[in-house]
Design a protein around this motif. Structure first.
Motif, PDB file in Angstrom:
ATOM      1  N   ALA A 169       0.813  -1.312  -0.041  1.00 33.64           N
ATOM      2  CA  ALA A 169       0.007  -0.021   0.026  1.00 33.64           C
ATOM      3  C   ALA A 169       0.789   1.173  -0.179  1.00 33.64           C
ATOM      4  CB  ALA A 169      -0.861   0.068   1.194  1.00 33.64           C
ATOM      5  N   VAL A 170       1.811   1.427   0.933  1.00 33.04           N
ATOM      6  CA  VAL A 170       2.636   2.306   0.888  1.00 33.04           C
ATOM      7  C   VAL A 170       3.585   2.506  -0.293  1.00 33.04           C
ATOM      8  CG1 VAL A 170       4.646   3.540   2.198  1.00 33.04           C
ATOM      9  CG2 VAL A 170       2.902   2.432   3.373  1.00 33.04           C
ATOM     10  N   SER A 171       4.034   1.824  -0.749  1.00 35.05           N
ATOM     11  CA  SER A 171       4.780   1.612  -1.998  1.00 35.05           C
ATOM     12  C   SER A 171       4.057   2.079  -3.172  1.00 35.05           C
ATOM     13  CB  SER A 171       5.204   0.314  -2.248  1.00 35.05           C
ATOM     14  OG  SER A 171       6.474   0.203  -3.433  1.00 35.05           O
ATOM     15  N   ASN A 172       3.056   1.666  -3.234  1.00 39.28           N
ATOM     16  CA  ASN A 172       2.117   2.013  -4.405  1.00 39.28           C
ATOM     17  C   ASN A 172       1.606   3.501  -4.493  1.00 39.28           C
ATOM     18  OD1 ASN A 172       1.342  -0.232  -5.747  1.00 39.28           O
ATOM     19  ND2 ASN A 172      -0.639  -0.814  -4.429  1.00 39.28           N
ATOM     20  N   SER A 178       5.682   8.173  -9.187  1.00 43.18           N
ATOM     21  CA  SER A 178       6.994   8.002  -9.995  1.00 43.18           C
ATOM     22  C   SER A 178       6.818   7.230 -11.272  1.00 43.18           C
ATOM     23  CB  SER A 178       7.898   7.180  -9.338  1.00 43.18           C
ATOM     24  OG  SER A 178       8.578   7.907  -8.244  1.00 43.18           O
ATOM     25  N   PHE A 179       5.805   6.293 -11.357  1.00 44.73           N
ATOM     26  CA  PHE A 179       5.609   5.185 -12.447  1.00 44.73           C
ATOM     27  C   PHE A 179       4.389   5.576 -13.292  1.00 44.73           C
ATOM     28  CE2 PHE A 179       7.949   1.803  -9.584  1.00 44.73           C
ATOM     29  CZ  PHE A 179       9.031   2.565  -9.769  1.00 44.73           C
ATOM     30  N   GLY A 180       3.413   6.326 -12.363  1.00 44.27           N
ATOM     31  CA  GLY A 180       2.086   6.386 -13.290  1.00 44.27           C
ATOM     32  C   GLY A 180       1.014   5.441 -12.879  1.00 44.27           C
ATOM     33  N   TYR A 181       1.553   4.391 -12.173  1.00 47.04           N
ATOM     34  CA  TYR A 181       0.364   3.123 -11.654  1.00 47.04           C
ATOM     35  C   TYR A 181       0.763   2.582 -10.280  1.00 47.04           C
ATOM     36  CZ  TYR A 181       3.964   0.818 -14.373  1.00 47.04           C
ATOM     37  OH  TYR A 181       5.307   0.145 -14.628  1.00 47.04           O
ATOM     38  N   ARG A 182      -0.083   1.674 -10.098  1.00 50.00           N
ATOM     39  CA  ARG A 182      -0.066   0.985  -8.888  1.00 50.00           C
ATOM     40  C   ARG A 182      -0.032  -0.485  -9.121  1.00 50.00           C
ATOM     41  NH1 ARG A 182      -4.529  -1.521  -7.023  1.00 50.00           N
ATOM     42  NH2 ARG A 182      -3.915  -1.512  -4.981  1.00 50.00           N
TER      43      ARG A 182
END
Length: 488
Positions: A169-172, A178-182
């Protein structure tokens, strides 16, 4: 012949040791060549340094193998160096593990000099542009919190280990920025990746043998460490490659796109010169994204993992937080970051968790740019400088009964406002303060309030009480534990 060379080398190194700088701060006795290696590796680094500080003072010298370091262990010493003498102490010391296994070209955190300043400035600007501390990131966090709540609810009030889902959850959040998606919690590839990040930070230490004696990093002793670093870097580079293939300068989606846009602008303006290291380049800007991904994955997740333990261990504190949530927010809507202004007790609980279990007990080290003096002592150029955050947050001169978990220490006498003592520095201090502080504060508040709005947390009956010692590496996280989330 080999014996003669060995004797000559030993004599030469001994002479160098004897002629080491004078007027250094006091510190524990050290051996030639290996320095204080044995003492540094007896237990968690922050514990050993804090124990020594009680004997040798708030400014202390140690030898990290053959390299000189000073440790600052109270708020006065840390402020003197990192704020009042920031020009001399703002360089980052780059550990051999970081320098050898990853390089620092393109790093937002570890670069020095004018290039380093510009990279950090760009990284901060990118985070702010994409909403750090603003409503659009608040929306992303609350949306992710709903996924986390659903995953906890699916446990049907049975004991479970919350680590993976909290990490994911936190990384998402940093992934979306940064990446634009989860990534879904069930994604096995991402599960492996965030576990690699967790392991890399918990298994590493500023006093690990590879940092004290860098040649060891090339040996089988650090095979797994090298493999982890490569695998995380490959993942970041693959995401960047996907962005390069789909890049549209008129549709900037995330930080990677912002980097690509800045690189193209610089090239168009002729700002990239052969004789000067560029601020960003397509070859090395992955390194800055790597910094954001690691920092944005582990630290906030560790704080949330700690806070669930403390809520289960202190049910009265948990009830008081829930009452404040019910009074201010109720149960019909998710929290907003604006709500924190009316929730002093909830903020005090978050702050006390950060104080009693700081996720970065020793701040990322600094380095002196040139010879200087500090508190009457002479420090040569390139001296490593450690800010002992743990010692500062547990200093009995600043905190009454520092070993106790007591959120009221952050409240005014009437309990209506939050008071922040000078010694409360979980994110560091000075020019190199944590880049993601604003994002981390928002994440901690929103995730925490969402969780306690929906659930009451307790420990499984009959299970041992979770250890509060934690796993100490670069970061400090709890040991594995199980918890029960009972729906309110």
């Amino acid at each position: 012949m080999q014996i003669v060379l060995l004797v000559v080398c030993v004599l030469l190194l001994t002479v160098i040791w004897i002629r080491r700088p004078r007027n250094l701060p006091p510190g524990p006795p050290a051996w030639p060549l290996i320095g204080n290696t044995r003492g540094l590796r007896k237990g968690p680094l922050y514990v050993g340094l804090t124990d020594w500080a009680r004997q040798y003072g708030s400014i202390m010298r140690i030898w990290m193998g053959p390299q000189l370091a000073v440790v600052l262990s109270d708020i006065s010493a840390i402020k003197e160096a990192l704020m009042k003498q920031a020009d001399f102490f703002s360089n980052r010391y780059v550990t051999p593990k970081t320098r050898i296994l990853l390089s620092i070209k393109g790093s937002f955190i570890f670069s020095n000099g004018e290039v380093g300043k510009e990279r950090r400035r760009f990284g901060l600007s990118a985070l702010r542009t994409l909403g750090m501390g603003k409503k659009n990131v608040e929306h992303k966090i609350n949306e992710e919190a709903r996924h986390l709540l659903e995953s906890f609810d699916s446990r049907r009030e049975k004991p479970f280990d919350p680590e993976h889902n909290i990490l994911n959850a936190v990384s998402n959040i940093i992934c979306m920025i940064s990446f634009g998606y989860r990534f879904e919690y069930s994604d096995p590839k991402f599960a492996r990746l965030i576990k690699l990040v967790k392991t890399d930070l918990s298994d590493s230490s500023f006093a690990m043998l590879g940092n004290l004696f860098p040649f060891l990093l090339y040996t089988p002793l650090y095979r797994e460490t090298r493999k982890r670093s490569r695998e995380i870097a490959v993942f970041i580079k693959k995401v960047i490659q996907e962005h390069q293939e789909s890049f549209d300068p008129n549709d900037v989606r995330d930080i990677i796109d912002m980097c690509l846009l800045e690189i193209k602008r610089s090239e168009k303006m002729g700002a990239v010169r052969v004789d000067v290291e560029p601020i960003l380049s397509e070859e090395n800007f992955w390194r800055g994204i790597y910094d954001l991904f690691l920092a944005g994955t582990d630290t906030t997740a560790n704080t949330l993992m700690w806070i669930l333990i403390y809520m289960a261990l202190y049910p009265d504190v948990q009830k008081s937080v829930q009452k404040e949530i019910d009074d201010v927010i109720g149960s019909d809507r998710q929290p907003t970051f604006e709500d924190r202004k009316q929730m002093p007790y909830t903020n005090a609980v978050l702050m006390e968790t950060q104080r009693v279990r700081p996720v970065a007990p020793i701040a990322i080290p600094h380095e002196t740019r040139q010879e200087t003096t500090l508190m009457g002592y002479t420090l040569p150029a390139n001296t490593i400088v450690y800010a002992n955050i743990w010692a500062t947050l547990n200093d009995p001169n600043c905190w009454k009964d520092p070993e106790k978990f007591d959120p009221s220490r952050f409240l005014s006498k009437d309990g209506k406002t939050v008071e922040k003592p000078e010694a409360f520095i979980p994110f560091g201090l000075g020019r190199r303060i944590c880049m993601g502080e604003a994002l981390a504060r928002m994440e901690m508040f929103l995730f925490f309030v969402n969780l306690l709005q929906r659930f009451t947390f307790s420990l499984p009956a009959g299970n041992p009480t979770p250890s509060l010692e934690g796993i100490a590496g670069i970061t400090l996280g709890p040991q594995l534990y199980e918890i029960i989330a009972t729906k309110r």
